[in-house]
Design an enzyme around this catalytic site. Structure first.
Site, PDB file in Angstrom:
ATOM      1  N   GLY A   1       0.814  -1.215   0.000  1.00 59.19           N
ATOM      2  CA  GLY A   1       0.000   0.000   0.000  1.00 59.19           C
ATOM      3  C   GLY A   1       0.842   1.256   0.000  1.00 59.19           C
ATOM      4  O   GLY A   1       2.066   1.232   0.109  1.00 59.19           O
TER       5      GLY A   1
ATOM      6  N   ASP B   1       8.627   6.304   7.955  1.00 53.92           N
ATOM      7  CA  ASP B   1       8.247   7.652   8.360  1.00 53.92           C
ATOM      8  C   ASP B   1       7.343   8.338   7.339  1.00 53.92           C
ATOM      9  O   ASP B   1       6.798   9.412   7.602  1.00 53.92           O
ATOM     10  CB  ASP B   1       9.478   8.513   8.650  1.00 53.92           C
ATOM     11  CG  ASP B   1      10.384   8.702   7.435  1.00 53.92           C
ATOM     12  OD1 ASP B   1       9.962   8.408   6.305  1.00 53.92           O
ATOM     13  OD2 ASP B   1      11.529   9.159   7.633  1.00 53.92           O
ATOM     14  N   GLY B   2       7.193   7.730   6.165  1.00 57.13           N
ATOM     15  CA  GLY B   2       6.302   8.278   5.151  1.00 57.13           C
ATOM     16  C   GLY B   2       6.803   9.525   4.456  1.00 57.13           C
ATOM     17  O   GLY B   2       6.090  10.128   3.656  1.00 57.13           O
TER      18      GLY B   2
ATOM     19  N   ASP C   1       4.373  -4.463  -7.546  1.00 56.70           N
ATOM     20  CA  ASP C   1       3.723  -3.252  -7.043  1.00 56.70           C
ATOM     21  C   ASP C   1       4.250  -1.999  -7.719  1.00 56.70           C
ATOM     22  O   ASP C   1       3.732  -0.900  -7.482  1.00 56.70           O
ATOM     23  CB  ASP C   1       3.889  -3.137  -5.513  1.00 56.70           C
ATOM     24  CG  ASP C   1       5.343  -3.183  -5.086  1.00 56.70           C
ATOM     25  OD1 ASP C   1       5.964  -4.255  -5.222  1.00 56.70           O
ATOM     26  OD2 ASP C   1       5.857  -2.155  -4.620  1.00 56.70           O
TER      27      ASP C   1
END
Length: 488
Positions: free
Chosen positions: A86, A121-122, A248
Site C-alpha cells: 500500500g 516515516d512516510g 507493485d
C-alpha cells in the site's frame, strides 16, 4: 475550484483504500511548478505558485474537492510475495479530467505516514524527489509513457536516512496508480468480487474498448500485456533501467511508475545493474522483458476466476494471452532498433545486423546514447564520431560495411535518413553522474541552478543544443555512478 477534482477511486469499496491526511510541512518552499503540465490538467500554474497553492502542494491545506486516500496493494518484491504493502508515503489527493478528456491522478509523494507505512516515516528526502521529477519529465520528453511531475517543494523538515537530509514532497500525476499488486491484494484474500470490481474500474478508466468484447476480462489482460510489452521495449531503446520491477511497481495503465534506483546506461552491456538492492541482477537492463512477462503472469493469475468458470479453460486463456508477449515486445523493440540505425524496410537479416552491432558495442565499451546519435552522421558519411567511441575502431568499420549495403537497399536520401534517425536517437539523457551532481548541489548548497538547467535541456532531448554539450558527455572514470538507491 483551483484544482477541478472529479474523483472516482474514492468511490470504490472501503477495502480499496484508507483515508489519510498529508503531513503538514512546517516551512515549505517551492522548487518547481510544471507550468505546461498544469495547463494540460486545467490548473492555473500561478495559483500553484501562490501561498494557497504551496499550502496544498506541501500538505498544509486540503484543496476543495480533494478526498485524500492511501491506496491498498500487495506485491512481489524481488520474487517474494508481500500480501500487504500500500501507499506508505504517498497520498492520492484526487483525480482531474484533463483538457483532452483523460482522467489523471494527483498524488503527494513524501506526504507522511499512512495506515500502510509499516513502520516507515512516510517522508521523502530532497534527492529522490529531484531525481523523480527530472527523470520522469525526461522520459515524457522522450515520448515514453510515464507518470509526470507537477511540482516539487521542500518541507523545511529534516528526514533521517543514512544521514540527516532535507525533506521534500513531489506532486505526481498519473493515468492512475493502479498496479499489478493492486489486483494481487484482493486475489490473495480470495476476494473475487473485489477483483471483478477492480477489473471493471480499470476497463472503464483505461481500456473502454474491452467492455465491448464478448470476453472483457481476457480483453483487459491482452491490453495490459500489449501496453507493458511496448513500454519495456521503449525503455531498452533509450538504455533505461527501472531498477525495481516489483509487481507493485508495474502500472496496469502501461506507464513507467515509481522512479527509485533508476538509471540510464552509459556503456552498453545487457547485464548492467545500478540498483544497490539488486545484488543478483534480477532487474538488470537485459532482464527487463523477462521480468515484465513474469509480472504479467502474476496479473493473469489474479484474473483466472474472471476468465472462465472452468479453471483449466481459464489457465488456457491466460497462457494464450501471455504467449503473445514476446511477439509484441519484439515488434516494438526491433522496429525501434531499425529506426535507430536508419532502416525503412524490414528484411530477415536485419535482426542479425542489429544484434551484431550490440555485441560489438559491449566488446568495445561503447556509450549507448552517443553511438546511436553518431550513427546519423555516419549515415551521411561522417564516420569518425562513431568510430572514436570503439576501443577498436575497426570493429565499427567491419559492421558499417554491412550496414551501408543494407541502407543502400532502402534508397533514402542521406539528409532525410539522418533527420529521421535524429528524431529517435536522443542527444541528451539524464546522465547518472550529472543527476548525482545536481542532487549534491541542491542538498549540500541549496543550489538549484543545475536542476533547472538539466530540466530545460532534457525537455528537448532530440535537439542539438551547442550550449549544453557538457550534459551529453559520458562520465569520466572517477565520475562513474556504480550504485543508485531507493528513497526509502
Amino acid at each position: 475550484m483551483p484544482i477541478p477534482f472529479d474523483n472516482s477511486y474514492a468511490r470504490l469499496p472501503q477495502q480499496f483504500f484508507a483515508a489519510a491526511q498529508p503531513l503538514q510541512s512546517p516551512s515549505p518552499a517551492l522548487i518547481q511548478v510544471n507550468e505546461a503540465l498544469a495547463a494540460e490538467l486545467g490548473i492555473d500554474s500561478e495559483w500553484l505558485k501562490s501561498p494557497a497553492g504551496l499550502d496544498v502542494l506541501s500538505g498544509r491545506a486540503i484543496a476543495q474537492g480533494s478526498e485524500p486516500i492511501a491506496q491498498a496493494y500487495a506485491g512481489h518484491q524481488f520474487g517474494n510475495f508481500v500480501p500487504q504493502l500500500g501507499d506508505g508515503r504517498a497520498i492520492l489527493l484526487g483525480e482531474v479530467v484533463d483538457r483532452a478528456g483523460r482522467r489523471r491522478d494527483i498524488q503527494l509523494k513524501g506526504a507522511g505516514r499512512t495506515p500502510f507505512s509499516r513502520g516507515g516515516d512516510g517522508r521523502a528526502a530532497l534527492g529522490p524527489v529531484l531525481r523523480e521529477y527530472l527523470v520522469s519529465e525526461a522520459m515524457a520528453a522522450l515520448g515514453i509513457p510515464t507518470t509526470r511531475a507537477l511540482a516539487a517543494v521542500t518541507t523545511g523538515e529534516p528526514v533521517v536516512r543514512e544521514t540527516i537530509l532535507p525533506g521534500a514532497m513531489l506532486t505526481r500525476v498519473a493515468s492512475s496508480h493502479i498496479r499489478v499488486g493492486t489486483f494481487q491484494f484482493f486475489a490473495a484474500r480470495g476476494d473475487e468480487e473485489a477483483v471483478r470490481h477492480l477489473a471493471d474500474h480499470v476497463i472503464a478508466r483505461h481500456y473502454p474498448a474491452a467492455a465491448e468484447n464478448p470476453q472483457p476480462y481476457r480483453a483487459l489482460l491482452d491490453a495490459v500485456i500489449s501496453a507493458q510489452a511496448a513500454l519495456v521495449a521503449r525503455w531498452l531503446l533509450v538504455g533505461f533501467i527501472h531498477g525495481v520491477m516489483n509487481t507493485d511497481n508495474m502500472s496496469v495503465a502501461g506507464e513507467t511508475i515509481d522512479y527509485g534506483p533508476c538509471a540510464f546506461m552509459d556503456v552498453y552491456d545487457a547485464a548492467t545493474v545500478f540498483s544497490s538492492i539488486d545484488r543478483a541482477g534480477r532487474y538488470a537492463y537485459g532482464n527487463q522483458p523477462r521480468i515484465a512477462h513474469w509480472n504479467l503472469t502474476r496479473l493473469a493469475e489474479t484474473l483466472l476466476p474472471l476468465l472462465d468458470e472452468d479453471e483449466n479453460a481459464a489457465v488456457e486463456q491466460a497462457q494464450d494471452a501471455l504467449g503473445g508477449f514476446g511477439a509484441m515486445f519484439e515488434q516494438t523493440y526491433f522496429g525501434g532498433l531499425r529506426r535507430k540505425v536508419g532502416l525503412l524496410s524490414d528484411e530477415p537479416e536485419d535482426m542479425e545486423l542489429m544484434n551484431a552491432l550490440l555485441t560489438r558495442m559491449t566488446e568495445n565499451q561503447v556509450d549507448f546514447t552517443l553511438l546511436f546519435r553518431a550513427l546519423g552522421r555516419a549515415a551521411s558519411g561522417e564516420d569518425e564520431p562513431a568510430r572514436a567511441l570503439f576501443v577498436d575502431p575497426t570493429a565499427f568499420d567491419a559492421w558499417a560495411t554491412q550496414w551501408r549495403a543494407r541502407l543502400a537497399r532502402d534508397g533514402q536520401a542521406a539528409a532525410d535518413r539522418r533527420a529521421a534517425m535524429d528524431r529517435v536517437n536522443p542527444a541528451f539523457i539524464p546522465r547518472n553522474h550529472q543527476v548525482e551532481a545536481m542532487i549534491t548541489a541542491a542538498v549540500e548548497r541549496q543550489e538549484y541552478t543545475p536542476f533547472h538547467r538539466m530540466l530545460d535541456v532534457l525537455s528537448r532531448p532530440f535537439e542539438d543544443q551547442p550550449d549544453a554539450l557538457d550534459l551529453a558527455e559520458p562520465p569520466l572514470p572517477h565520475e562513474r555512478v556504480a550504485a543508485t538507491f531507493c528513497g526509502t
